[in-house]
Design an enzyme around this catalytic site. Structure first.
Site, short mmCIF file in Angstrom:
data_model
loop_
_atom_site.label_atom_id
_atom_site.label_comp_id
_atom_site.label_asym_id
_atom_site.label_seq_id
_atom_site.Cartn_x
_atom_site.Cartn_y
_atom_site.Cartn_z
N THR A 30 0.81 -1.21 0.00
CA THR A 30 0.00 0.00 0.00
C THR A 30 0.85 1.27 0.00
OG1 THR A 30 -1.51 1.26 1.42
CG2 THR A 30 -0.11 -0.31 2.53
N ASP A 31 0.25 2.36 -0.47
CA ASP A 31 0.94 3.66 -0.41
C ASP A 31 1.05 4.16 1.04
OD1 ASP A 31 -1.75 4.31 -0.04
OD2 ASP A 31 -1.84 5.79 -1.66
N GLU A 32 0.24 3.57 1.94
CA GLU A 32 0.25 4.06 3.33
C GLU A 32 1.59 3.84 4.03
OE1 GLU A 32 -3.15 3.34 5.73
OE2 GLU A 32 -4.54 3.58 4.06
N TYR A 44 -1.96 -0.55 11.01
CA TYR A 44 -2.09 -1.23 9.71
C TYR A 44 -0.89 -0.93 8.82
CZ TYR A 44 -3.34 -1.66 4.76
OH TYR A 44 -3.31 -1.94 3.41
N LYS A 90 2.09 -3.36 7.29
CA LYS A 90 2.38 -3.53 5.86
C LYS A 90 3.82 -3.13 5.55
CE LYS A 90 -0.10 -4.63 2.96
NZ LYS A 90 -0.50 -5.98 2.43
P1 NAD Z 1 -9.84 -7.34 2.09
O1 NAD Z 1 -9.86 -7.05 3.56
O2 NAD Z 1 -11.05 -7.05 1.27
O3 NAD Z 1 -9.47 -8.88 1.85
C1 NAD Z 1 -8.49 -9.54 2.58
C2 NAD Z 1 -8.64 -11.04 2.33
O4 NAD Z 1 -7.58 -11.71 3.03
C3 NAD Z 1 -9.96 -11.62 2.82
O5 NAD Z 1 -10.50 -12.49 1.87
C4 NAD Z 1 -9.56 -12.37 4.09
O6 NAD Z 1 -10.39 -13.48 4.38
C5 NAD Z 1 -8.15 -12.81 3.72
N1 NAD Z 1 -7.32 -13.07 4.92
C6 NAD Z 1 -7.15 -12.25 5.99
N2 NAD Z 1 -6.38 -12.85 6.91
C7 NAD Z 1 -6.00 -14.04 6.38
C8 NAD Z 1 -5.18 -15.11 6.84
N3 NAD Z 1 -4.59 -15.06 8.03
N4 NAD Z 1 -5.04 -16.19 6.05
C9 NAD Z 1 -5.65 -16.27 4.84
N5 NAD Z 1 -6.45 -15.29 4.36
C10 NAD Z 1 -6.61 -14.19 5.12
O7 NAD Z 1 -8.57 -6.57 1.54
P2 NAD Z 1 -8.36 -5.83 0.15
O8 NAD Z 1 -8.88 -4.46 0.25
O9 NAD Z 1 -8.81 -6.72 -0.94
O10 NAD Z 1 -6.76 -5.73 0.14
C11 NAD Z 1 -5.97 -6.77 -0.40
C12 NAD Z 1 -4.50 -6.42 -0.26
O11 NAD Z 1 -4.24 -5.21 -0.95
C13 NAD Z 1 -4.05 -6.19 1.19
O12 NAD Z 1 -2.76 -6.73 1.32
C14 NAD Z 1 -4.01 -4.67 1.32
O13 NAD Z 1 -3.06 -4.27 2.27
C15 NAD Z 1 -3.62 -4.26 -0.08
N6 NAD Z 1 -4.09 -2.94 -0.52
C16 NAD Z 1 -5.40 -2.61 -0.44
C17 NAD Z 1 -5.84 -1.38 -0.94
C18 NAD Z 1 -7.31 -0.95 -0.91
O14 NAD Z 1 -7.62 0.18 -1.27
N7 NAD Z 1 -8.24 -1.82 -0.51
C19 NAD Z 1 -4.91 -0.50 -1.50
C20 NAD Z 1 -3.56 -0.86 -1.53
C21 NAD Z 1 -3.16 -2.09 -1.06
O1 DAU Z 2 -4.20 3.94 0.52
C1 DAU Z 2 -4.38 2.56 0.41
C2 DAU Z 2 -5.23 2.07 1.56
O2 DAU Z 2 -6.56 2.52 1.30
C3 DAU Z 2 -5.20 0.56 1.73
O3 DAU Z 2 -3.90 0.17 2.06
C4 DAU Z 2 -6.17 0.13 2.83
O4 DAU Z 2 -6.21 -1.29 2.90
C5 DAU Z 2 -7.55 0.64 2.48
O5 DAU Z 2 -8.46 0.32 3.52
C6 DAU Z 2 -7.52 2.15 2.26
O6 DAU Z 2 -7.24 2.84 3.51
P1 DAU Z 2 -7.98 4.20 3.91
O7 DAU Z 2 -7.93 4.35 5.36
O8 DAU Z 2 -7.49 5.32 3.06
O9 DAU Z 2 -9.48 3.84 3.40
P2 DAU Z 2 -10.91 4.07 4.07
O10 DAU Z 2 -11.93 3.71 3.03
O11 DAU Z 2 -11.03 3.45 5.41
O12 DAU Z 2 -10.94 5.64 4.27
C7 DAU Z 2 -10.77 6.53 3.19
C8 DAU Z 2 -10.81 7.94 3.74
O13 DAU Z 2 -12.14 8.23 4.20
C9 DAU Z 2 -9.91 8.16 4.95
O14 DAU Z 2 -9.37 9.48 4.90
C10 DAU Z 2 -10.85 8.05 6.15
C11 DAU Z 2 -12.16 8.57 5.60
N1 DAU Z 2 -13.41 7.97 6.16
C12 DAU Z 2 -13.51 6.62 6.18
C13 DAU Z 2 -14.63 6.01 6.68
C14 DAU Z 2 -14.75 4.50 6.72
C15 DAU Z 2 -14.42 8.78 6.63
O15 DAU Z 2 -14.34 10.03 6.59
N2 DAU Z 2 -15.55 8.18 7.12
C16 DAU Z 2 -15.69 6.83 7.20
O16 DAU Z 2 -16.74 6.34 7.69
#
Ligand code: NAD
Ligand code: DAU
Length: 359
Positions: A136-138, A163, A167
């Site tokens: 992630t960019d985080e 988190y 990562k």
């Molecule tokens: P998600 O939470 O939707 O899915 C995570 C999946 O991993 C689920 O299916 C869960 O059951 C599985 N999982 C969790 N713990 C596990 C374990 N111990 N063993 C096996 N499976 C397990 O997550 P996502 O949003 O699809 O993110 C996927 C990946 O991409 C993550 O590594 C996250 O850090 C990264 N990522 C997400 C975003 C985003 O915007 N969602 C952005 C950048 C990077």
């Molecule tokens: O940047 C990549 C990341 O993006 C991934 O690594 C994470 O897995 C993914 O969950 C996401 O993280 P964020 O914290 O940026 O996403 P989230 O959707 O939780 O929140 C997006 C923005 O919105 C953040 O600034 C917090 C804000 N927010 C979120 C929720 C859930 C609100 O203002 N209200 C809310 O109820």
């Protein structure tokens, strides 16, 4: 035929990636999806692929070394695409330990099992193997408001939430394997994804779901935090391209060039919902900006993320293709057509989480 071991394939990005790969390669690849099905894992996301002969699902925890090694023993895995993680920042603030366990220890187990399966007696690795670590960019921390700073692959690692710290730790482990053993891997650091199958704890699906029900739309702090939104299919394409063309040992940033304040996102969703709903639809009446409710800020809330995807564009030829105005329509359309999916994931445990989180 290439065999992909996808971890976390039942989650949001993992399931979209699996659909993307079958659309592109159809019967020319094999996918083994390894997921322990936490609250975020949902096999409903994969109904349309589950009967394929070239797809299999293994319910296993990535922290379970025996189970993971067994999968490598039974299959000649070519590529690991490692998505499995605890992914929600707010949950990590409340319960950090599971993030360390899954994201750090789980990644260590995956790396070690792949290394064991792929290494040759001379210390080298079998041809054509690759471990793609999805990050992630985080991990880069936060950028200041109102300036033109961007995250590059060379930016310092400076995570703030439990988190992002977990990562960043997993990225470091992958780097250590690459540096120490010349383990064949790439790391991708992606910005915020949106699209179908996203669990409604995350901003975009939460706002769509609440707005359709006429519920309050919680905005943390002043609503001016900035995220760089990327349509999930564009991310899937980037991962596939890094697997195919990425230079072993490299890290690639993946971003949408689409920075928006949270409040802008919410307003776009409200306007798009209004535009897409039929005049006769009773939900249309209660969708308006009065639902927007400013709530207490997230602890340690990162202000701004913005990825410079220059390296992946220049070296690999990937660029974000989906404009936000189109991607958000596709996303809302998917949620309109999948009300049952939303009902199923928001019953039971989700209600408890929501009431506790937003009380
Ligand atoms: P998600 O939470 O939707 O899915 C995570 C999946 O991993 C689920 O299916 C869960 O059951 C599985 N999982 C969790 N713990 C596990 C374990 N111990 N063993 C096996 N499976 C397990 O997550 P996502 O949003 O699809 O993110 C996927 C990946 O991409 C993550 O590594 C996250 O850090 C990264 N990522 C997400 C975003 C985003 O915007 N969602 C952005 C950048 C990077
Ligand atoms: O940047 C990549 C990341 O993006 C991934 O690594 C994470 O897995 C993914 O969950 C996401 O993280 P964020 O914290 O940026 O996403 P989230 O959707 O939780 O929140 C997006 C923005 O919105 C953040 O600034 C917090 C804000 N927010 C979120 C929720 C859930 C609100 O203002 N209200 C809310 O109820």
């Amino acid at each position: 035929m290439k065999t992909y071991l996808v971890t976390g394939g039942a989650g949001f990005i993992g399931s979209n990636f699996i659909h993307y790969m079958y659309r592109k390669y159809d019967n020319d690849i094999r996918i083994i999806n390894v997921d322990c099905l936490t609250y975020a894992g949902n096999l409903e996301n994969l109904r349309s692929v589950e009967d394929r002969e070239n797809y299999s699902f293994v319910k296993a925890d990535i922290c379970d070394r025996e189970a993971i090694e067994h999968i490598f023993d039974e299959n000649d895995v070519d590529v690991v695409v490692h998505f499995a993680a605890e992914s929600h920042v707010d949950r990590s603030i409340r319960n950090p330990e599971i993030f360390v366990q899954t994201n750090v220890l789980g990644t260590a187990v995956m790396l070690n099992a792949a290394k064991k399966a792929w290494e040759l007696p001379d210390g080298g690795f079998k041809e054509g193997k690759k471990f793609l670590h999805v990050s992630t960019d985080e991990v880069y921390g936060s950028l200041p408001d109102d300036n033109n700073a961007f995250f590059y692959e060379t930016s310092p690692i400076d995570p703030h939430s439990p988190y992002s710290a977990s990562k960043a730790s997993s990225d470091m482990l992958v780097k250590a394997y690459m540096d120490t053993y010349h383990f064949p891997a790439n790391i991708t650091n992606c910005s915020n994804n949106y699209g179908p199958y996203q669990f409604p704890e995350k901003l975009i699906p939460l706002i769509i779901n609440n707005a359709l029900q006429g519920k309050k739309l919680p905005v943390y702090g002043d609503g001016k935090n900035v995220r760089d939104w990327l349509y999930v299919d564009d991310h899937a394409k980037a991962i596939d391209m890094v697997i195919e063309k990425g230079r072993i040992g490299e890290r690639y940033n993946v971003g949408g060039h689409n920075e928006k304040q949270n409040i802008e996102i919410i307003e776009i969703i409200l306007d798009t919902l209004k535009e897409m709903l039929d005049d006769s639809d009773p939900r249309k009446a209660h969708i308006n900006r009065d639902l927007i409710t400013y709530v207490e800020d997230r602890k340690g809330h990162d202000r701004r993320y913005a990825i410079a995807p220059d390296k992946i564009s220049k070296d690999i030829g990937w660029y974000p293709e989906t404009m936000f105005k189109d991607g958000i329509k596709l996303t809302i359309k998917w949620y309109f057509e999948n009300e049952k999916w939303m009902k199923n994931v928001t019953s039971g445990e989700y209600q408890k989480y929501y009431n506790d989180m937003y009380k």
